[in-house]
Design a protein around this motif. Structure first.
Motif, PDB file in Angstrom:
ATOM      1  N   VAL A 219      -1.616  10.134  -2.168  1.00 48.69           N
ATOM      2  CA  VAL A 219      -2.166   9.843  -3.606  1.00 48.69           C
ATOM      3  C   VAL A 219      -0.834   9.131  -4.526  1.00 48.69           C
ATOM      4  CG1 VAL A 219      -2.354  10.835  -5.927  1.00 48.69           C
ATOM      5  CG2 VAL A 219      -3.550  11.758  -3.583  1.00 48.69           C
ATOM      6  N   PHE A 220       0.377   9.363  -4.424  1.00 49.59           N
ATOM      7  CA  PHE A 220       1.656   8.891  -4.866  1.00 49.59           C
ATOM      8  C   PHE A 220       1.854   7.466  -4.539  1.00 49.59           C
ATOM      9  CE2 PHE A 220       1.466  12.611  -7.140  1.00 49.59           C
ATOM     10  CZ  PHE A 220       2.295  12.445  -8.675  1.00 49.59           C
ATOM     11  N   GLY A 221       1.722   7.373  -3.250  1.00 47.46           N
ATOM     12  CA  GLY A 221       1.855   5.971  -2.697  1.00 47.46           C
ATOM     13  C   GLY A 221       1.141   4.730  -3.484  1.00 47.46           C
ATOM     14  N   ALA A 222      -0.052   5.313  -3.922  1.00 50.93           N
ATOM     15  CA  ALA A 222      -0.889   4.166  -4.773  1.00 50.93           C
ATOM     16  C   ALA A 222      -0.427   4.440  -6.254  1.00 50.93           C
ATOM     17  CB  ALA A 222      -2.228   4.690  -4.691  1.00 50.93           C
ATOM     18  N   PHE A 223      -0.115   5.798  -6.612  1.00 50.14           N
ATOM     19  CA  PHE A 223       0.004   5.867  -8.201  1.00 50.14           C
ATOM     20  C   PHE A 223       1.417   5.526  -8.738  1.00 50.14           C
ATOM     21  CE2 PHE A 223       1.180   8.689 -11.576  1.00 50.14           C
ATOM     22  CZ  PHE A 223       0.532   8.419 -12.436  1.00 50.14           C
ATOM     23  N   THR A 224       2.230   5.442  -7.803  1.00 52.76           N
ATOM     24  CA  THR A 224       3.789   5.212  -8.391  1.00 52.76           C
ATOM     25  C   THR A 224       3.927   3.793  -8.857  1.00 52.76           C
ATOM     26  OG1 THR A 224       4.815   6.640  -6.696  1.00 52.76           O
ATOM     27  CG2 THR A 224       5.873   4.771  -7.677  1.00 52.76           C
ATOM     28  N   TYR A 225       3.134   2.928  -8.265  1.00 52.27           N
ATOM     29  CA  TYR A 225       3.171   1.623  -8.715  1.00 52.27           C
ATOM     30  C   TYR A 225       2.122   1.020  -9.480  1.00 52.27           C
ATOM     31  CZ  TYR A 225       7.406   1.772  -5.566  1.00 52.27           C
ATOM     32  OH  TYR A 225       8.552   2.266  -5.271  1.00 52.27           O
ATOM     33  N   ILE A 226       1.308   2.105  -9.969  1.00 52.18           N
ATOM     34  CA  ILE A 226       0.011   1.753 -10.360  1.00 52.18           C
ATOM     35  C   ILE A 226      -0.155   0.656 -11.565  1.00 52.18           C
ATOM     36  CG2 ILE A 226      -0.379   3.713 -12.201  1.00 52.18           C
ATOM     37  CD1 ILE A 226      -3.168   2.126  -9.652  1.00 52.18           C
ATOM     38  N   ALA A 227       1.047   0.654 -12.420  1.00 53.68           N
ATOM     39  CA  ALA A 227       1.315  -0.013 -13.521  1.00 53.68           C
ATOM     40  C   ALA A 227       1.379  -1.473 -13.204  1.00 53.68           C
ATOM     41  CB  ALA A 227       2.369   0.533 -14.395  1.00 53.68           C
ATOM     42  N   PHE A 228       1.989  -1.756 -12.008  1.00 54.92           N
ATOM     43  CA  PHE A 228       2.057  -3.162 -11.723  1.00 54.92           C
ATOM     44  C   PHE A 228       0.557  -3.511 -11.258  1.00 54.92           C
ATOM     45  CE2 PHE A 228       6.160  -1.381 -11.188  1.00 54.92           C
ATOM     46  CZ  PHE A 228       7.127  -2.462 -11.513  1.00 54.92           C
ATOM     47  N   THR A 229       0.004  -2.685 -10.552  1.00 57.52           N
ATOM     48  CA  THR A 229      -1.551  -3.208  -9.959  1.00 57.52           C
ATOM     49  C   THR A 229      -2.312  -3.475 -11.183  1.00 57.52           C
ATOM     50  OG1 THR A 229      -0.970  -1.532  -8.147  1.00 57.52           O
ATOM     51  CG2 THR A 229      -3.301  -2.313  -8.574  1.00 57.52           C
ATOM     52  N   LEU A 230      -2.208  -2.542 -12.198  1.00 57.38           N
ATOM     53  CA  LEU A 230      -3.084  -2.613 -13.193  1.00 57.38           C
ATOM     54  C   LEU A 230      -2.808  -4.094 -14.034  1.00 57.38           C
ATOM     55  CD1 LEU A 230      -3.550   0.970 -14.511  1.00 57.38           C
ATOM     56  CD2 LEU A 230      -5.094  -0.326 -13.181  1.00 57.38           C
TER      57      LEU A 230
END
Length: 404
Positions: A219-230
């Motif tokens: 979960v946090f592998g995806a979430f930590t950099y979610i701002a960059f993804t979005l």
């Protein structure tokens, strides 16, 4: 619902706010102390490492003590740590304040989970743990955006003053609302530290901890950099990110509640199903991140199914260490933070390697697949040995690791 659960949830809210709100205030903190943002980032990493230490060492140190006074003392430590952070004149003292607060984090959730389970009937234990962790989800849904706005408007120190006040209220709630008799129901005897350590001879306890590291790490592998993804992949404006994270937090809240109820019926079946769906959500997110509506749906589902695992993960380790659950429970809280660190590190590695801003999502999916494989294997082993419903006694009899 026992009122003591509300006090525990409030404590969880304050602790969750302490852990996560700093992410939105790093630019202000870095500017105030005149350090780089990378250096300021150690206020997050240092906190996570201190959580692991506190979850193991501090929990082990207090296993022979009554649980209600221990929870109150941990909240006092939490209050002191945040007060130090609020008034810190330099970066070094700020780090000390963060470490002090973090030491209480793991032990509070570990012992608090045991106390929460003791306040309800046996078939409601996972739900009670979910209620306590509702404070953590509320910190993400409401606390982090509001805390960030407060810090930006009135200075970052005002946020830590507010957290200190929340800690005081939680301390009062624990002292008034948590019944001592229920909190210490089944508590270890004064000579039971060896018994607490003996729980780690159970293979199922170690498998449960490994599932926590991998499942939460995904979960946090995806979430930590979610701002960059979005922003870089989905094309959202930076100003939209906080509101998108509120939607993510809404998924957390719903998933935590539903996951707790499902885990009360069958822990292993719930974890297998939720982790399988979580893999599908991560794969879908990785494939469709460039589509804004799909990115929003995936983000909400990531929060929902990601946090639906939490009550079950905590309940499973307590189940197989049922004769002495306190230290094992604390160790599993440390495992959540190890998973956080693992996922964040691996996601950073993939970005640095040039795989793009969706690569942390794929890394998270890979970690979650490993977690799913481990829990399937663990469930089959438990069923094969007749330990799925036998608790720790059967676990020790048929699944224990041989002592070295």
């Amino acid at each position: 619902m026992p009122l003591g659960l509300i006090a525990l949830a409030l404590g969880g809210f304050g602790i969750g706010l302490t852990e996560f709100v700093i992410m939105g205030l790093l630019p202000e903190v870095a500017a105030d102390f005149q350090v780089s943002e990378a250096t300021a980032g150690w206020l997050i990493s240092g906190y996570a490492l201190a959580v692991v230490v506190g979850a193991l060492v501090l929990t082990a140190a207090v296993t022979r003590l009554e649980r209600k006074p221990v929870l109150a003392a941990l909240m006092v430590i939490f209050i002191i740590g945040n007060l130090v952070s609020a008034v810190a004149p330099d970066y070094g003292l700020m780090m000390i304040g963060r470490i002090i607060a973090a030491l209480a984090h793991g032990a509070f959730f570990g012992i608090g989970a045991v106390v929460a389970a003791s306040l309800v009937l046996p078939d409601k234990k996972a739900g009670a743990i979910a209620i306590m962790f509702t404070g953590l989800t509320a910190a993400n849904v409401l606390g982090v955006p509001l805390g960030t706005m407060l810090g930006q408007a009135a200075g970052w120190r005002s946020t830590f003053v507010a957290i200190t006040i929340i800690g005081v209220l939680a301390l009062a709630g624990i002292l008034i609302l948590v019944p001592r008799a229920a909190a210490d129901a089944g508590a270890a005897s004064p000579t039971s530290l060896r018994g607490e350590l003996r729980a780690f001879r159970s293979g199922q306890v170690w498998l449960s901890i490994l599932v926590t590291i991998l499942g939460y790490g995904g979960v946090f592998g995806a979430f930590t950099y979610i701002a960059f993804t979005l922003t870089e992949v989905s094309g959202f404006a930076a100003s939209a990110v906080p509101w998108l994270l509120v939607l993510f937090g809404g998924g957390l809240f719903l998933g935590n509640t539903v996951g707790g109820r499902a885990a009360d019926k069958d822990v292993d079946r719930t974890l297998v199903r939720v982790l399988a769906v979580l893999v599908a959500v991560l794969v879908t997110f990785g494939l469709t991140a460039g589509n804004q509506p799909m990115a929003v749906v995936s983000l909400v589902l990531l929060g929902g199914f990601g946090f639906a695992t939490v009550p079950g993960l905590q309940m499973r380790v307590m189940k197989y260490a049922s004769d002495a659950p306190t230290l094992a429970s604390g160790a599993n809280i440390g495992a959540f933070n190890l998973g956080n660190a693992l996922g964040s590190w691996l996601g950073g590695v993939t970005i640095t390697a040039g795989f793009g801003y969706t690569s942390p999502i794929w890394a998270g999916a890979a970690i979650t697949v490993l977690g799913l494989a481990v829990v399937v294997s663990a469930a089959r082993q438990a069923n094969k040995n007749g330990a799925a419903s036998g608790g720790n006694a059967a676990s020790r009899r048929e699944l224990d690791l041989q002592p070295v």
